[in-house]
Design a protein around this motif. Sequence first.
Motif, PDB file in Angstrom:
ATOM      1  N   ASP A   1       0.891  -1.187   0.016  1.00  0.00           N
ATOM      2  CA  ASP A   1      -0.090   0.014  -0.003  1.00  0.00           C
ATOM      3  C   ASP A   1       0.786   1.368  -0.195  1.00  0.00           C
ATOM      4  O   ASP A   1       2.186   1.229   0.435  1.00  0.00           O
ATOM      5  CB  ASP A   1      -0.859   0.019   1.058  1.00  0.00           C
TER       6      ASP A   1
ATOM      7  N   PRO B   1       1.399   5.886   4.202  1.00  0.00           N
ATOM      8  CA  PRO B   1       0.065   6.742   4.749  1.00  0.00           C
ATOM      9  C   PRO B   1      -0.171   8.314   4.312  1.00  0.00           C
ATOM     10  O   PRO B   1      -1.081   8.794   4.113  1.00  0.00           O
ATOM     11  CB  PRO B   1      -0.006   6.543   6.120  1.00  0.00           C
TER      12      PRO B   1
ATOM     13  N   ALA C   1      -1.536   8.924   1.000  1.00  0.00           N
ATOM     14  CA  ALA C   1      -2.930   8.072   0.837  1.00  0.00           C
ATOM     15  C   ALA C   1      -3.876   8.922  -0.034  1.00  0.00           C
ATOM     16  O   ALA C   1      -4.434   8.724  -0.984  1.00  0.00           O
ATOM     17  CB  ALA C   1      -3.386   7.634   1.944  1.00  0.00           C
TER      18      ALA C   1
ATOM     19  N   ASN D   1      -2.931  10.112  -3.558  1.00  0.00           N
ATOM     20  CA  ASN D   1      -2.766   8.724  -4.438  1.00  0.00           C
ATOM     21  C   ASN D   1      -4.273   8.359  -4.738  1.00  0.00           C
ATOM     22  O   ASN D   1      -4.462   7.538  -5.777  1.00  0.00           O
ATOM     23  CB  ASN D   1      -2.029   7.396  -3.668  1.00  0.00           C
ATOM     24  N   ALA D   2      -5.143   8.333  -3.833  1.00  0.00           N
ATOM     25  CA  ALA D   2      -6.580   8.015  -3.993  1.00  0.00           C
ATOM     26  C   ALA D   2      -7.286   8.835  -5.271  1.00  0.00           C
ATOM     27  O   ALA D   2      -7.966   8.295  -5.840  1.00  0.00           O
ATOM     28  CB  ALA D   2      -7.445   8.339  -2.774  1.00  0.00           C
TER      29      ALA D   2
END
Length: 336
Positions: free
Chosen positions: A74, A77, A80, A83-84
């Motif tokens: 993944d 953090p 995140a 990246n989403a």
Amino acid sequence: MTLRSLFGAVAICGLAAGMAQATDYPLSIENCGQTLVFDSAPERVVTIGQSTTEMLYALGLGEQVQGTSVWFNDVLPEFAEVNARIERLADNHPGFESVMAKEPQLVTTQFEFHVGPQGAVGTREQFNELGAQVYAMPADCVGKDNLVGGDGARTSEFSIESMYRAVRELAQIFDVEERGAVLEAELRGRVDAAVAKAGELGAEGKTAVVWFSSPDLALDPFVAGQNGIAGYVLKTIGLRNVVESDEEWPSVGWETIASADPDYIIIARMDRRRFAADDYEVKLDYLKTDPVTSRMAAVRDGRIIIVDAHQIHAGIRIPSGIETVVAGIEAGGAQE
């Protein structure tokens, strides 16, 4: 990281930022035997490989990234949210057409296996013909022969300097050299602090093996050789790799590994599932139940350290990989 190391890293970051200069275009970059020329900073990028993806994110360039691919773990953090918002073209190999559909000016690749002389996604020439330049991570071509098949063969030991070089060059390409200087200084500071901690723990001279994965549990595992990135991590900490091969990820029989009886077994945790042994829990179960591996002292005593697979690839996670192994040594076993 100690308080002294933290203050030192902050000071180095400040000094590095003050020394950074704006990019002077046109810019020429020598990359894996090719000359790249940029008249301005690329506005559209597609990444083939998690290393370059997270490096661009760390440089604050998420808005330029139009698509990503080839993921082991993944995303970190802290990235995140950005990246989403970006399309993942594939967990593994993307198609050439899916990459070019994003109309990239630049394609970054972690491995020449994907974009190179025999690229699984395409060759540099194919991308160049359609207006996209290709930047490959220097770590995958400096001191490495990628024409021998598989993961290629190291002709000299991996140096973390090739990763820092990528930080500097990408920062220069995108005219964010100040950010690059700060990032490089921070990563160097973390490595120095982790190495110092390993010295305090008496890691020097102890032995280890790194198990990445296995195509089949009945077959010999892929383990870290001397000259690859995982081998570098061990040497930097002071651990001796019981695998003597110079290959990046040679396959070595468990009987040979068990006879060396390493002090620590380091296993890779990843989210991809090409092989059953990509699952670190499968690895743990095998180590504890197989007649050969279960007799190893490191298995009996729980001296098994778990690292994310991407921490032993050429990217900004190398320092955290070193930190994770050192923390495992300090704890005397698995860090989940």
